[in-house]
Design a protein around this motif. Structure first.
Motif, mmCIF file in Angstrom:
data_model
loop_
_atom_site.group_PDB
_atom_site.id
_atom_site.type_symbol
_atom_site.label_atom_id
_atom_site.label_comp_id
_atom_site.label_asym_id
_atom_site.label_seq_id
_atom_site.Cartn_x
_atom_site.Cartn_y
_atom_site.Cartn_z
ATOM 1 N N PHE A 128 1.574 6.544 18.971
ATOM 2 C CA PHE A 128 1.368 5.913 18.078
ATOM 3 C C PHE A 128 3.038 5.548 17.707
ATOM 4 O O PHE A 128 3.487 6.222 17.738
ATOM 5 C CB PHE A 128 0.715 5.911 16.658
ATOM 6 N N CYS A 129 2.694 4.508 17.381
ATOM 7 C CA CYS A 129 4.611 3.787 17.018
ATOM 8 C C CYS A 129 4.520 2.876 15.027
ATOM 9 O O CYS A 129 3.796 2.796 15.106
ATOM 10 C CB CYS A 129 5.016 2.772 17.908
ATOM 11 N N CYS A 130 5.267 3.830 14.318
ATOM 12 C CA CYS A 130 5.852 2.838 13.509
ATOM 13 C C CYS A 130 7.321 3.276 13.016
ATOM 14 O O CYS A 130 8.067 3.172 13.423
ATOM 15 C CB CYS A 130 5.234 4.217 12.592
ATOM 16 N N LYS A 131 7.726 2.593 11.783
ATOM 17 C CA LYS A 131 8.828 1.945 11.040
ATOM 18 C C LYS A 131 8.137 1.656 9.630
ATOM 19 O O LYS A 131 7.154 0.904 9.578
ATOM 20 C CB LYS A 131 9.316 1.165 12.295
ATOM 21 N N VAL A 132 10.130 1.757 9.137
ATOM 22 C CA VAL A 132 9.990 1.673 7.532
ATOM 23 C C VAL A 132 9.610 -0.134 7.989
ATOM 24 O O VAL A 132 10.385 -0.687 8.922
ATOM 25 C CB VAL A 132 10.854 1.861 7.121
ATOM 26 N N GLU A 133 9.373 -0.909 6.742
ATOM 27 C CA GLU A 133 8.871 -2.674 7.025
ATOM 28 C C GLU A 133 9.288 -3.196 5.764
ATOM 29 O O GLU A 133 9.534 -3.937 5.626
ATOM 30 C CB GLU A 133 7.200 -2.771 7.720
ATOM 31 N N ASP A 134 8.574 -1.710 4.085
ATOM 32 C CA ASP A 134 8.872 -2.268 3.103
ATOM 33 C C ASP A 134 9.594 -1.860 2.246
ATOM 34 O O ASP A 134 9.120 -0.595 2.271
ATOM 35 C CB ASP A 134 7.664 -2.811 2.433
ATOM 36 N N TYR A 135 10.817 -2.089 2.544
ATOM 37 C CA TYR A 135 11.672 -1.093 1.183
ATOM 38 C C TYR A 135 11.047 -1.020 -0.345
ATOM 39 O O TYR A 135 11.411 0.181 -0.797
ATOM 40 C CB TYR A 135 12.638 -1.562 0.963
ATOM 41 N N GLY A 136 10.566 -1.887 -0.659
ATOM 42 C CA GLY A 136 10.901 -1.427 -1.971
ATOM 43 C C GLY A 136 8.939 -0.595 -2.702
ATOM 44 O O GLY A 136 9.433 0.070 -3.224
ATOM 45 N N LEU A 137 7.836 -0.745 -1.881
ATOM 46 C CA LEU A 137 6.432 0.438 -1.362
ATOM 47 C C LEU A 137 7.216 1.593 -1.054
ATOM 48 O O LEU A 137 6.910 2.166 -1.605
ATOM 49 C CB LEU A 137 6.278 -0.707 -0.807
#
Length: 343
Positions: A128-137
């Motif tokens: 699976f692949c992932c990345k950071v999308e919401d810095y606030g959360l």
């Protein structure tokens, strides 16, 4: 000397950068006058003050904090560095790259199956692949209490809910449990949607999910292989030829299938029997061709009978009605086969 030591420049950067790390927090607390911020490719830098985001910087390069960074900070834009004072802040470095992770079920998952009360145990593997999308959360849920966050932490969260998600989508799709690999794409997309929904709660998106393989128990795999082989065969002749080829390929000293050997023997016996029958028929034809003419010339008897009917008054046949031999001597019995010639 102590007075000037406070004026030494600091470098704010991600020390010992690792590709498997989601974020790393620089928290040396005090940023002094003349400090530099270094942002490398694949990184974003987030300035925080008292737990609040002051500014996000995404351009790579080296920047003078006093002249190039502070003027863009929300509440610290008017901050002035003094000779004896620095700016107390935290800098969160975020890995912006998409990370690929291998996953695999540690234990077998029991998938509901007809006639199997306990279900069908399977194991599965993939990526699976992932990345950071919401810095606030991410800051609110994770970075506020952690100095760093690695891909292993993400994987641990994924694996904690993967088994149930995998089972749910296999059952929901109503796919053939013996042919899950063929339907892996649809199942994977469903799992990705569910996992992404959960991971977005901490600011991380699941950008892809793939099932590379599905492993069944050894007994099921053997049955599936046998069924696939038999489905390719439309009659006994083809099945026997396949069995013979398999037996020959494994050799006489191997562990080939007894069924294959038996079928090969039966086929060879049938072939030998057919050859024997054909040979017997040929031999019989040769015997018939070699028989005496008197055993094959039944139609010759008709002209012989006609000749005998035209004989004289002595009541003795001129030709033997059995073998056709002329009775030139007027004998009462045929000199060749002994048949009585008296009419």
């Amino acid at each position: 000397m102590g007075f000037f030591s406070n004026q030494l420049s600091n470098v704010v950067e991600w020390e010992q950068f690792r590709d498997d790390m989601i974020f790393w927090k620089w928290d040396n607390k005090e940023i002094k006058k003349g400090s530099k911020l270094i942002i490398r490719p694949g990184q974003d830098a987030i300035f925080m003050f008292n737990g609040k985001v002051e500014g996000i910087f995404k351009d790579e390069g080296s920047f003078d904090i006093e002249s190039q960074i502070v003027p863009f900070l929300s509440t610290l834009k008017g901050f002035k560095f003094g000779f004896n004072s620095g700016m107390r802040a935290e800098v969160l470095f975020v890995n912006t790259k998409e990370l690929t992770v291998k996953w695999g079920t540690k234990n077998a998952i029991n998938i509901p199956a007809p006639n199997l009360p306990g279900g069908m145990p399977i194991k599965s593997f993939g990526t699976f692949c992932c990345k950071v999308e919401d810095y606030g959360l991410l800051i609110d849920k994770i970075a506020g209490v952690k100095k760093q966050f690695t891909i292993d932490d993400v994987k641990e969260r994924i694996m904690s809910m993967l088994d149930q998600t995998l089972m749910r989508w296999i059952v929901r799709e109503g796919k053939d449990i013996f042919n899950l690999q063929a339907n892996a794409y649809e199942i994977s997309k469903g799992i990705q949607t569910d996992l992404d929904m959960e991971m977005q709660k901490i600011g991380i998106g699941i950008t892809n999910f793939a099932i590379s393989s599905v492993t069944y128990p050894k007994e099921i795999q053997e049955m599936a292989t046998k069924a696939a082989s038999q489905s390719m065969v439309n009659d006994m002749d083809k099945y026997t030829k396949m069995a013979m080829a398999d037996s020959i390929g494994k050799g006489s000293g191997g562990n080939g299938s007894n069924i294959a050997a038996d079928m090969a023997s039966m086929q060879m016996g049938m072939m030998m029997g057919q050859q024997m029958a054909n040979q017997m028929a040929q031999n019989q034809q040769q015997v018939n061709n070699q028989q005496p003419s008197w055993q094959q010339q039944q139609p010759v008897q008709q002209p012989i009978q006609q000749a005998n009917q035209q004989q004289g008054s002595n009541n003795v046949a001129k030709f033997c009605p059995n073998c056709g031999t002329p009775n030139s001597a007027g004998s009462n019995f045929c000199p060749n086969c002994g048949t009585k010639l008296v009419l």
